[in-house]
Design a protein around this motif. Structure first.
Motif, PDB file in Angstrom:
ATOM      1  N   ILE A 171     -22.353  26.337 -14.624  1.00 48.10           N
ATOM      2  CA  ILE A 171     -22.943  26.036 -15.934  1.00 48.10           C
ATOM      3  C   ILE A 171     -22.858  24.532 -16.197  1.00 48.10           C
ATOM      4  N   ARG A 172     -23.950  23.952 -16.686  1.00 46.19           N
ATOM      5  CA  ARG A 172     -23.941  22.534 -17.044  1.00 46.19           C
ATOM      6  C   ARG A 172     -24.706  22.322 -18.344  1.00 46.19           C
ATOM      7  N   LYS A 173     -23.982  21.886 -19.359  1.00 48.46           N
ATOM      8  CA  LYS A 173     -24.582  21.546 -20.651  1.00 48.46           C
ATOM      9  C   LYS A 173     -24.335  20.064 -20.884  1.00 48.46           C
ATOM     10  N   TRP A 174     -25.381  19.256 -20.732  1.00 44.29           N
ATOM     11  CA  TRP A 174     -25.212  17.811 -20.819  1.00 44.29           C
ATOM     12  C   TRP A 174     -24.622  17.375 -22.156  1.00 44.29           C
ATOM     13  N   GLY A 175     -24.989  18.069 -23.233  1.00 45.20           N
ATOM     14  CA  GLY A 175     -24.503  17.681 -24.549  1.00 45.20           C
ATOM     15  C   GLY A 175     -23.006  17.858 -24.729  1.00 45.20           C
ATOM     16  N   GLY A 176     -22.365  18.659 -23.854  1.00 46.10           N
ATOM     17  CA  GLY A 176     -20.921  18.872 -23.929  1.00 46.10           C
ATOM     18  C   GLY A 176     -20.111  17.826 -23.191  1.00 46.10           C
TER      19      GLY A 176
END
Length: 336
Positions: free
Chosen positions: A207-212
């Motif tokens: 999982i990759r969420k740039w905003g995190g």
């Protein structure tokens, strides 16, 4: 007392994960998980030559928000060519339109190819890329490269909650890197150029969420003696710094164990042009990295995160190295 118990529990789990042995054919295949909204499979190749020419290519296959792509070629006498239009539909393997990464031999050889239009200072150029990656080092599993004590401590010191553990999934990735050479031909409007690059490639999925992400540093390259070097650090908006790294020595891999925090060497400026870092690895020997950036390529990730892909030259314990010095920032946390 509670923090100490949390630290011991997390370290036991990390040590258990460390003994996992992922088969080579699994490492080299594309992964997907439709049940995870932000699942990401990312593959990347870079290349740098002595004259400052460089090559950057990345494909990221995502369950939501659309796939990502990078493709840049730079020659000192020409300038920077960038792929600005989406290359096309996703294929079965590592393919988007005419941008392809094809595995020829597991853990040893890949083809990187493209045919289409790229931008050069606002003008369109017809470009054909035909490159072959040949490995010169073993594939390094980042699970072994993590600094276990620091990782366990960062997780233990965070405020645990249901939300925290949901966010923590973003840090649990499979990540592999390998050093080698990238050779072949690049044709630009009929001008055929032979290239020979020092190269690093990586493959990760999870999982990759740039905003995190709050900020990160990825420094990787090939030394003149055909050994590979990496230093990786990431800070999330919910947890302190996680770090990993390695340097190869023939069949041996030395794993990073001590290093400065990002703030100690990249606060003013946030994207330093010169680096002077002393690092300690699992063999107990200190390695001294010195580098200076020639140029960089900027990227905007989902309008949530900014990455500067630096192209740098330097030394590790006096041995010349060509390397990428990548710095990423969440603009909501920094005045950029």
């Amino acid at each position: 007392m509670l923090e100490g118990l949390k630290y011991k529990m997390i370290k036991r789990k990390l040590l258990k994960r460390e003994v996992e042995n992922i088969p080579l054919e699994v490492i080299e295949q594309k992964h997907s998980d439709a049940s995870q909204a932000l699942f990401n499979d990312s593959s990347y190749f870079n290349g740098i030559s002595d004259d400052g020419s460089f090559f950057l290519a990345r494909q990221s296959f995502r369950t939501t928000r659309g796939n990502e792509y990078w493709l840049e070629v730079f020659f000192p006498d020409l300038g920077l060519l960038r792929l600005k239009k989406h290359p096309g539909e996703e294929g079965e393997g590592f393919q988007q339109g005419k941008l392809r990464f094809d595995n020829v031999q597991l853990g040893k050889e890949w083809y990187v190819s493209f045919q289409g239009e790229m931008d050069l200072d606002g003008s369109s150029k017809n470009v054909k890329i035909d490159l072959k990656f040949n490995a010169e080092t073993a594939i390094v599993d980042f699970q072994n490269a993590l600094i276990l004590d620091a990782t366990a401590l960062a997780i233990a010191q965070a405020k645990w909650s249901k939300s925290f553990f949901e966010k923590l999934k973003d840090s649990k990735k499979n990540h592999f890197e390998q050093g080698g050479r990238l050779t072949g031909m690049i044709e630009i409007d009929g001008d055929l150029r032979k290239v020979d690059f020092s190269s690093m490639r990586d493959h990760s999925w999870g999982i990759r969420k740039w905003g995190g992400w709050k900020r990160h540093v990825w420094i990787g390259g090939m030394l003149e003696n055909k050994e590979a070097f990496n230093l990786s650090m990431v800070q999330y908006d919910y947890m302190g710094q996680l770090s990993a790294g390695f340097i190869t020595e023939g069949d041996q891999i030395h794993y990073l164990r001590e290093l400065p925090t990002i703030e100690e060497f990249a606060s003013n400026p946030l994207f330093p042009g010169k680096l002077d870092l002393k690092l300690k690895y699992s063999d107990g020997i200190e390695y001294h990295l010195k580098s200076e950036r020639n140029t960089f390529v900027p990227y905007n990730m989902d309008d949530e995160y900014l990455i500067n892909e630096g192209i740098s030259f330097g030394t590790v314990n006096g041995t010349p190295i060509k390397l990428v010095t990548e710095f990423g920032f969440n603009p909501s946390h920094y005045d950029l």
